[in-house]
Scaffold this motif. Structure first.
Motif, PDB file in Angstrom:
ATOM      1  N   ALA A  15      10.321   7.480  -9.499  1.00 51.46           N
ATOM      2  CA  ALA A  15      10.897   8.909  -8.427  1.00 51.46           C
ATOM      3  C   ALA A  15       9.618   7.828  -6.913  1.00 51.46           C
ATOM      4  O   ALA A  15       8.763   7.960  -7.385  1.00 51.46           O
ATOM      5  N   ASP A  16      10.603   8.177  -6.216  1.00 51.06           N
ATOM      6  CA  ASP A  16      10.021   8.072  -4.989  1.00 51.06           C
ATOM      7  C   ASP A  16       8.611   9.493  -4.472  1.00 51.06           C
ATOM      8  O   ASP A  16       7.791   8.720  -4.144  1.00 51.06           O
ATOM      9  N   TRP A  17       8.696  10.523  -5.384  1.00 52.84           N
ATOM     10  CA  TRP A  17       6.965  10.365  -4.916  1.00 52.84           C
ATOM     11  C   TRP A  17       6.080  10.613  -5.733  1.00 52.84           C
ATOM     12  O   TRP A  17       4.909  11.120  -5.407  1.00 52.84           O
ATOM     13  N   ILE A  18       6.883   9.920  -6.649  1.00 53.82           N
ATOM     14  CA  ILE A  18       5.380   9.648  -7.846  1.00 53.82           C
ATOM     15  C   ILE A  18       4.705   8.165  -6.805  1.00 53.82           C
ATOM     16  O   ILE A  18       3.615   7.875  -7.381  1.00 53.82           O
ATOM     17  N   GLU A  19       5.463   7.428  -6.407  1.00 49.78           N
ATOM     18  CA  GLU A  19       4.681   6.188  -5.727  1.00 49.78           C
ATOM     19  C   GLU A  19       3.047   6.380  -4.512  1.00 49.78           C
ATOM     20  O   GLU A  19       3.345   7.477  -3.977  1.00 49.78           O
ATOM     21  N   PRO A  20       1.764   5.761  -5.020  1.00 50.66           N
ATOM     22  CA  PRO A  20       0.482   6.595  -3.980  1.00 50.66           C
ATOM     23  C   PRO A  20       1.077   6.082  -2.505  1.00 50.66           C
ATOM     24  O   PRO A  20       1.622   4.835  -1.715  1.00 50.66           O
ATOM     25  N   THR A  21       0.399   6.626  -1.782  1.00 52.04           N
ATOM     26  CA  THR A  21       1.128   6.938  -0.738  1.00 52.04           C
ATOM     27  C   THR A  21      -0.026   5.762   0.342  1.00 52.04           C
ATOM     28  O   THR A  21      -0.955   5.343  -0.026  1.00 52.04           O
ATOM     29  N   ASP A  22       0.158   5.237   1.196  1.00 56.61           N
ATOM     30  CA  ASP A  22      -0.459   4.674   1.828  1.00 56.61           C
ATOM     31  C   ASP A  22      -2.167   4.299   2.276  1.00 56.61           C
ATOM     32  O   ASP A  22      -2.998   3.921   1.770  1.00 56.61           O
ATOM     33  N   ALA A  23      -2.741   5.961   2.335  1.00 55.47           N
ATOM     34  CA  ALA A  23      -4.108   5.763   2.868  1.00 55.47           C
ATOM     35  C   ALA A  23      -4.313   6.412   1.656  1.00 55.47           C
ATOM     36  O   ALA A  23      -5.410   5.828   1.045  1.00 55.47           O
ATOM     37  N   GLU A  24      -3.443   6.514  -0.155  1.00 54.13           N
ATOM     38  CA  GLU A  24      -4.428   5.924  -1.330  1.00 54.13           C
ATOM     39  C   GLU A  24      -4.431   4.843  -1.895  1.00 54.13           C
ATOM     40  O   GLU A  24      -5.689   4.371  -2.305  1.00 54.13           O
ATOM     41  N   LEU A  25      -3.252   3.653  -1.283  1.00 54.15           N
ATOM     42  CA  LEU A  25      -3.934   2.737  -1.918  1.00 54.15           C
ATOM     43  C   LEU A  25      -4.555   1.954  -0.941  1.00 54.15           C
ATOM     44  O   LEU A  25      -5.526   0.700  -1.029  1.00 54.15           O
ATOM     45  N   ASP A  26      -5.243   2.536   0.495  1.00 61.89           N
ATOM     46  CA  ASP A  26      -6.740   1.645   0.897  1.00 61.89           C
ATOM     47  C   ASP A  26      -8.253   2.331   0.483  1.00 61.89           C
ATOM     48  O   ASP A  26      -8.776   1.774   0.715  1.00 61.89           O
ATOM     49  N   ALA A  27      -7.583   3.404   0.180  1.00 60.92           N
ATOM     50  CA  ALA A  27      -8.953   4.212  -0.556  1.00 60.92           C
ATOM     51  C   ALA A  27      -9.327   3.330  -1.490  1.00 60.92           C
ATOM     52  O   ALA A  27     -10.612   3.233  -1.935  1.00 60.92           O
ATOM     53  N   ILE A  28      -8.243   2.707  -2.634  1.00 62.25           N
ATOM     54  CA  ILE A  28      -8.614   2.251  -3.902  1.00 62.25           C
ATOM     55  C   ILE A  28      -9.049   0.741  -3.424  1.00 62.25           C
ATOM     56  O   ILE A  28     -10.150   0.533  -3.699  1.00 62.25           O
ATOM     57  N   GLU A  29      -8.713   0.350  -1.952  1.00 61.46           N
ATOM     58  CA  GLU A  29      -8.706  -1.322  -1.642  1.00 61.46           C
ATOM     59  C   GLU A  29     -10.363  -1.067  -1.347  1.00 61.46           C
ATOM     60  O   GLU A  29     -10.735  -1.926  -1.796  1.00 61.46           O
ATOM     61  N   GLN A  30     -10.607  -0.320  -0.712  1.00 58.42           N
ATOM     62  CA  GLN A  30     -12.072   0.380  -0.594  1.00 58.42           C
ATOM     63  C   GLN A  30     -12.741  -0.262  -1.400  1.00 58.42           C
ATOM     64  O   GLN A  30     -13.890   0.240  -1.506  1.00 58.42           O
TER      65      GLN A  30
END
Length: 89
Positions: A15-30
């Motif tokens: 579902a579209d709403w389950i995908e992580p946001t760009d901010a969440e992906l950036d936090a994971i990368e950091q």
């Protein structure tokens, strides 16, 4: 024989709403360096569980703990200098 079925919509992981946001992906990368250091520490602790503790295992765990502490320090220093939008002046 009657089949019992549900009336609800099917719930999927796509579902579209389950995908992580760009901010969440950036936090994971950091935090990836800290996550990897914690995995190395966990691996060292698991290896030490298989047999009596020896000097090599103690050193491996100590080095892994130091890497975790260094990664936490670096992450804290990096995020402390970041400007948070919407904060008080």
């Amino acid at each position: 024989m009657e089949h019992i079925v549900t009336v609800q919509d099917v719930v999927t992981a796509f579902a579209d709403w389950i995908e992580p946001t760009d901010a969440e992906l950036d936090a994971i990368e950091q935090e990836s360096s800290l996550i990897l250091a914690e995995v190395v520490l966990l691996d060292a602790q698991i290896k030490a569980m298989d047999h009596p503790v020896n000097e090599v295992d103690s050193r491996r765990i100590r080095r892994a703990r130091n890497r975790v502490l260094a990664a936490r320090r670096d992450l804290t220093n990096r995020t402390a200098g970041a400007i948070v939008p919407g904060g008080a002046a």
